[in-house]
Each structure stands twice: as C-alpha cells, then as structure tokens.
Motif scaffolding. Structure first.
Motif, short mmCIF file in Angstrom:
data_model
loop_
_atom_site.label_atom_id
_atom_site.label_comp_id
_atom_site.label_asym_id
_atom_site.label_seq_id
_atom_site.Cartn_x
_atom_site.Cartn_y
_atom_site.Cartn_z
N ASP A 298 0.86 -1.19 0.00
CA ASP A 298 0.00 0.00 0.00
C ASP A 298 0.90 1.23 0.00
O ASP A 298 1.49 1.59 1.02
CB ASP A 298 -0.90 0.00 1.23
N ARG A 299 0.96 1.88 -1.15
CA ARG A 299 1.82 3.06 -1.29
C ARG A 299 1.00 4.31 -1.55
O ARG A 299 1.48 5.28 -2.13
CB ARG A 299 2.84 2.81 -2.40
N GLY A 300 -0.27 4.26 -1.09
CA GLY A 300 -1.14 5.42 -1.19
C GLY A 300 -2.17 5.25 -2.29
O GLY A 300 -2.14 4.29 -3.07
N PRO A 301 -3.13 6.21 -2.39
CA PRO A 301 -4.20 6.13 -3.40
C PRO A 301 -3.67 6.05 -4.82
O PRO A 301 -4.25 5.35 -5.65
CB PRO A 301 -4.98 7.42 -3.16
N LEU A 302 -2.57 6.73 -5.12
CA LEU A 302 -1.93 6.65 -6.44
C LEU A 302 -0.47 7.06 -6.30
O LEU A 302 -0.16 8.12 -5.76
CB LEU A 302 -2.61 7.55 -7.46
N LEU A 303 0.42 6.19 -6.77
CA LEU A 303 1.85 6.49 -6.77
C LEU A 303 2.41 6.21 -8.15
O LEU A 303 2.12 5.16 -8.75
CB LEU A 303 2.58 5.62 -5.75
N VAL A 304 3.21 7.11 -8.67
CA VAL A 304 3.93 6.93 -9.93
C VAL A 304 5.40 7.23 -9.66
O VAL A 304 5.73 8.25 -9.06
CB VAL A 304 3.38 7.87 -11.04
N GLU A 305 6.29 6.31 -10.10
CA GLU A 305 7.71 6.51 -9.85
C GLU A 305 8.53 5.87 -10.96
O GLU A 305 8.02 5.08 -11.78
CB GLU A 305 8.11 5.91 -8.50
N GLY A 306 9.82 6.19 -11.00
CA GLY A 306 10.70 5.60 -11.99
C GLY A 306 12.12 6.08 -11.81
O GLY A 306 12.40 7.00 -11.03
N GLU A 307 13.03 5.43 -12.51
CA GLU A 307 14.44 5.80 -12.49
C GLU A 307 15.14 5.11 -13.65
O GLU A 307 14.55 4.25 -14.33
CB GLU A 307 15.11 5.41 -11.17
N SER A 308 16.40 5.47 -13.89
CA SER A 308 17.23 4.81 -14.90
C SER A 308 18.53 4.35 -14.25
O SER A 308 19.07 5.04 -13.38
CB SER A 308 17.55 5.77 -16.05
N TRP A 309 18.97 3.16 -14.67
CA TRP A 309 20.23 2.60 -14.16
C TRP A 309 21.16 2.38 -15.35
O TRP A 309 20.83 1.64 -16.29
CB TRP A 309 19.97 1.25 -13.48
N ASP A 310 22.33 3.00 -15.33
CA ASP A 310 23.30 2.87 -16.41
C ASP A 310 24.32 1.80 -16.04
O ASP A 310 25.26 2.06 -15.29
CB ASP A 310 23.99 4.21 -16.67
N PHE A 311 24.14 0.60 -16.59
CA PHE A 311 25.04 -0.50 -16.27
C PHE A 311 26.33 -0.47 -17.08
O PHE A 311 27.18 -1.35 -16.93
CB PHE A 311 24.31 -1.83 -16.45
N ASN A 312 26.48 0.55 -17.94
CA ASN A 312 27.77 0.76 -18.58
C ASN A 312 28.78 1.35 -17.59
O ASN A 312 29.98 1.30 -17.84
CB ASN A 312 27.62 1.72 -19.78
N GLN A 313 28.27 1.91 -16.50
CA GLN A 313 29.13 2.42 -15.44
C GLN A 313 29.48 1.28 -14.48
O GLN A 313 28.58 0.59 -13.99
CB GLN A 313 28.44 3.56 -14.69
N PRO A 314 30.75 1.07 -14.20
CA PRO A 314 31.16 -0.14 -13.47
C PRO A 314 30.63 -0.25 -12.05
O PRO A 314 30.52 -1.36 -11.52
CB PRO A 314 32.70 -0.04 -13.47
#
Length: 369
Positions: A298-314
């Motif tokens: 339960d993260r509230g009535p509405l939650l939107v989230e995101g991110e980017s992970w650059d796996f080219n970085q060691p």
C-alpha cells in the motif's frame, strides 16, 4: 463484498460476489507479465500488472513498464488502491495512472500501453500469440498455491525513451499469467531457478526449473514444452543443466552472472533435446519491475515513480546490490537475452534466472561438460 458487472455472468466459483477472493491471504495476487526483444539484442522490454484484492483491506493494483537498451535500464512503476464503488477503480479497470492493459482477444491478443509521463518512457505494444498457452504443473510449496501459464508470441508497436522512438517490428517474446498466493520472501529460499523462453524457425521452447528447499523438503518443478508451429506440443519432463559463471559464485558480493549455459531435456517420449545459450546483452534486473517484494504494498491512493540505471558504469550494480544487506538478492533476479541452439538449430530467446540468494552459494551442475 460488493457487486460488479461480472456478477451478471454465470462464472461464480463460490457463494460470494466475484470481487470476493476465496483465499483470505493478503498475499493473494492475480498478475500478468510480458517480456520481448529484438533479434539484435539491443532492446529488451519487460512489463506487468497485478491485483492484490485482499491487501490493506481495500486492495491494491500495481504495474510496471521497463526497457533496457544499450546497457541502460529505464524503469516505470505505478500503484493505486482498488475501490469497490464502481467500474472506474475496481479490478475490472486494469489501469494504473498512465499504465494500462487491454485484452483484445482472450488467449490471442493483448495490448500494453504507457502514456506520457514525467519519467520519459512511453509506448504501446501489442502481443499476438504464436502458440497455444502452456499450463504448468503446480509447484506446491506450502502457503504458496499458484496457477501459472505462459504463451509464446510476437510483439508489435513502438516505445519512446526520451527523444528516441523505437519501432517494434515482430519482436519475439512471451507473456505470463499467474494467480494464487505469492508470499513475501519466497525467492529468498530458492536454491536454483531458471525459466527459458526460446524462439526458433519452426517452434518455440518454454521451460521452467524451480528448486525450493523449505522446512526440510525439496520442492522441485521441472516442466515445459516445445511448441511446434503446426500446433503440436512436445512436453519436456526432465532437465539437466550446466551454467558457466563470470566469477566465483561463492565469493562475497558475487554477481552470479552467467556467460554460457547448456541444458539437456528429456521429453515425454524419451527423446533428448540439447539446448545451448550464450548471453548477448547486459542483464535486465527484475527489481525495476518491482520484483523486490514491492508488489502489493500500500503506497497510497496513487503512486507513480521511476528511475534509470546505467550499467555501462562499473559501479552501478555494486551500489544497487548493497552487498551484505539482506536485500542484496533483489539484484540476483535477472533476465538475459541469449543466442540459442536447439539440437543444432539456431534461435534467440530469454533466460530468467535466480541463483541461491545467500552469500557463499555454490553452484552444483547436473550436466557434464
């Protein structure tokens, strides 16, 4: 308990309304997932949506849409409450913020869409079945009864990452449906797990191996099939395996990434099928889809989230895995695109894999080199 439009259909399984789940566990879930990729291995897309009708008293629906392209993984997730006040927010509405799924033709065609949002990832993808659905035997781990089927298919449409539009012209992949009780922390107990989804000229292959030692018992599932384009299904009933890892799996902080793998399957008629795989892209990490025990929270009535992970970085993976933390296993669950060879026939596909989550885990192959 509340009435919905589905209570007008002759489909009741209990004496309650359709929106009432027979199993009272708060971990009861009803989920879908799909993964697809191009033949060149540059782009892989994984998305899913699930409902948790017993969670938090009112129910939760959540979903995700993720893409890894050229080593950078872009993640979008959304979650909302389920309402029992009408069609707009009950379980018949498979929309979570800008994310939605549409069943165009049951068991044949579906559309998964992500509208414009602040995270720079959007698109619309349509699945078309290549083969009939495959219903797995049950892995009856106590407290985790689940029914599960998968279906191989093709994907068309387009996605947009930042300013780049990527056309999907007959991408290959799979969709997955499951429902039942998937309790928190089950994957922490897995000794070995792999799910292979391969496409070849005249057939596709779908196989799951699941080994879960719980309370002194070894729960084992080894089940799958070769789905021939002429409609035949050849059931695979046994598997032996050998993975070649990039590093010592027993070492502290080991990533447990494999570079090559080989399987020997026995089908229902006793015939042997040999499958070899070579990884062709950086892994996709399922934590981006919420496979880190985030589903159904339960993260509230509405939650939107995101991110980017650059796996080219060691250092990216190291910083995410937090070696030594109890949550390190979240980044052991990964998908790897692979070049495949089945009895000499070339193909392409996906291997979803978890190696024992504990530190010091030692791989035990069951197939000789």
């Amino acid at each position: 308990m509340a009435l919905t439009k589905f209570d007008d259909y002759f489909i009741h399984q209990t004496g309650d309304t359709i929106d009432t789940v027979a199993d009272i566990s708060e971990h009861f879930m009803d989920r879908c997932w799909f993964g697809c990729h191009g033949q060149d291995g540059r782009t892989y897309i994984a998305a899913g949506l699930g409902t948790y009708p017993n969670a938090s008293g009112h129910g939760i629906i959540d979903g995700s849409f993720c893409v890894i392209r050229d080593g950078v993984q872009h993640n979008f997730r959304a979650s909302r409450h389920i309402s029992h006040d009408g069609d707009e927010t009950d379980r018949s509405n498979s929309t979570v913020g800008p994310l939605s799924i549409e069943i165009i033709e049951p068991m044949k065609r579906q559309r998964f869409s992500l509208g414009e949002n602040a995270h720079g990832l959007s698109g619309s993808i349509e699945f078309t079945a290549r083969a009939a659905p495959f219903l797995y035997n049950k892995l009856d781990v106590p407290g985790h009864p689940v029914t599960h089927f998968t279906q191989m298919g093709y994907f068309d449409g387009s996605i947009r990452i930042g300013g780049e539009t990527i056309e999907l012209n007959h991408y290959v992949g799979v969709r997955d449906r499951s429902w039942g009780v998937r309790g928190k922390g089950l994957m922490r107990q897995v000794e070995a797990y792999f799910w292979i989804m391969g496409h070849f000229d005249n057939c596709s292959l779908n196989f799951t191996f699941f080994h879960v030692p719980v309370a002194g018992n070894d729960f084992l599932l080894a089940d799958g099939a070769i789905m021939h384009d002429d409609g035949r299904e050849t059931r695979l009933v046994k598997a032996r395996h050998r993975f070649h890892f990039d590093e010592d799996t027993t070492a502290p902080g080991s990533t447990r990434l494999w570079s090559r793998a080989k399987w020997e399957f026995t089908d229902e008629h006793g015939k042997i099928w040999t499958l070899e795989a070579k990884g062709i892209q950086m892994p996709f990490y399922s934590a981006g889809n919420g496979y880190d025990d985030r589903h159904g929270l339960d993260r509230g009535p509405l939650l939107v989230e995101g991110e980017s992970w650059d796996f080219n970085q060691p250092d990216t993976l190291k910083s995410l895995r937090r070696s030594g933390d109890d949550d390190r296993w979240h980044f052991d669950i990964h998908d790897r695109l692979a070049e495949l060879t089945l009895n000499g026939v070339k193909g392409v596909g996906l291997v979803n894999n978890v190696c024992g989550s504990r530190e010091g885990w030692a791989y035990v192959p069951t197939l000789a080199d």
